[in-house]
Motif scaffolding. Structure first.
Motif, short mmCIF file in Angstrom:
data_model
loop_
_atom_site.label_atom_id
_atom_site.label_comp_id
_atom_site.label_asym_id
_atom_site.label_seq_id
_atom_site.Cartn_x
_atom_site.Cartn_y
_atom_site.Cartn_z
N ALA A 162 3.97 9.80 -7.33
CA ALA A 162 5.02 10.16 -8.30
C ALA A 162 4.42 10.45 -9.67
CB ALA A 162 6.05 9.04 -8.39
N VAL A 163 3.31 9.83 -9.99
CA VAL A 163 2.69 10.06 -11.29
C VAL A 163 1.76 11.27 -11.24
CG1 VAL A 163 1.07 9.06 -12.96
CG2 VAL A 163 2.89 7.64 -11.98
N VAL A 164 0.99 11.39 -10.19
CA VAL A 164 -0.05 12.42 -10.13
C VAL A 164 0.52 13.81 -9.83
CG1 VAL A 164 -2.10 13.17 -8.82
CG2 VAL A 164 -1.86 10.80 -9.51
N ILE A 165 1.45 13.92 -8.92
CA ILE A 165 1.98 15.25 -8.52
C ILE A 165 2.64 15.98 -9.70
CG2 ILE A 165 3.69 16.40 -7.05
CD1 ILE A 165 2.89 14.46 -4.84
N PRO A 166 3.49 15.34 -10.51
CA PRO A 166 4.04 16.10 -11.67
C PRO A 166 2.96 16.47 -12.68
CG PRO A 166 5.43 14.22 -11.19
CD PRO A 166 4.22 14.11 -10.33
N ALA A 167 1.94 15.62 -12.81
CA ALA A 167 0.87 15.94 -13.76
C ALA A 167 0.07 17.16 -13.30
CB ALA A 167 -0.04 14.75 -13.95
N LEU A 168 -0.06 17.37 -12.01
CA LEU A 168 -0.82 18.51 -11.49
C LEU A 168 -0.06 19.82 -11.66
CD1 LEU A 168 -2.38 17.01 -8.22
CD2 LEU A 168 -3.52 17.51 -10.36
N GLY A 188 0.83 -1.21 0.00
CA GLY A 188 0.00 0.00 0.00
C GLY A 188 0.86 1.25 0.00
N GLY A 189 1.93 1.25 0.80
CA GLY A 189 2.84 2.40 0.81
C GLY A 189 3.54 2.57 -0.52
N ALA A 190 3.94 1.46 -1.14
CA ALA A 190 4.58 1.54 -2.46
C ALA A 190 3.58 2.02 -3.50
CB ALA A 190 5.15 0.18 -2.85
N GLY A 191 2.35 1.54 -3.43
CA GLY A 191 1.32 1.97 -4.37
C GLY A 191 1.01 3.45 -4.24
#
Length: 191
Positions: free
Chosen positions: A183-189, A174-177
């Motif tokens: 890591a994917v969502v924050i740069p996209a925002l 869960g922590g890795a997920g």
């Protein structure tokens, strides 16, 4: 006369010394119609001083024979192979079914160590050597938990350790997920 006997018996019971017992025996065995006084024939030799304890009867082999013996039982019949010896310390040999890899001890090392009273697991918090102790707990953790904590049964122990493994997998995966998702969502925002 009865009060004298009663007093002599009480003194004998509390002090352990036959205070007036020979005199009482003489008085009891003497009858009024006897011409000569009757000397007591003690069956037990009394101590010469009043400070030594009264003699105790010796248990003979004849006295110790018991005609009512309990039925004979084999030790193997009484103690099963999976006897619960948990919580006995490092001298205890764990039964079959305890040994094996412990994901709970490997992944949640210091929390698992506190819960299972395996204090050597706290060495996982040390820098540089902590990972070595994590591997050691993964290999030997189940045995250490059996030796250091009292469990209801082998089934109870396996059930609890299985839940630790599942909980460790959920926390780590869960922590890795969440980390990958962040890591994917924050740069996209930020675009």
């Amino acid at each position: 006369m009865e009060m004298l006997i009663f007093g002599a018996i009480l003194i004998f019971m509390f002090v352990g010394v036959p205070f007036l017992l020979p005199w009482v025996v003489v008085k009891l065995t003497k009858r009024d119609d006897d011409e000569a006084p009757v000397e007591p024939q003690p069956s037990v030799a009394y101590p010469s001083s009043t400070t030594s304890p009264a003699p105790r009867p010796v248990a003979t082999e004849e006295f110790m024979k018991n005609p009512f013996r309990p039925p004979a039982a084999q030790v193997d019949d009484v103690v099963p192979d999976h006897w619960n010896n948990s919580g006995g310390g490092s001298s205890v040999v764990p039964p079959k079914g305890v040994k094996g890899w412990s994901w709970g001890a490997f992944l949640l090392n210091w929390i698992w160590s506190l819960s299972n009273r395996t204090w050597i697991g706290l060495l996982c918090l040390l820098p540089y050597v902590g990972f070595i102790f994590c591997i050691y707990l993964g290999i030997k953790g189940r045995e250490l938990a059996w030796q250091n904590k009292r469990w209801d049964s082998l089934e109870h122990f396996n059930h609890v350790q299985r839940r630790w493994s599942i909980g460790a997998a959920v926390v780590v995966l869960g922590g890795a997920g969440i980390g990958i998702l962040a890591a994917v969502v924050i740069p996209a925002l930020h675009r």
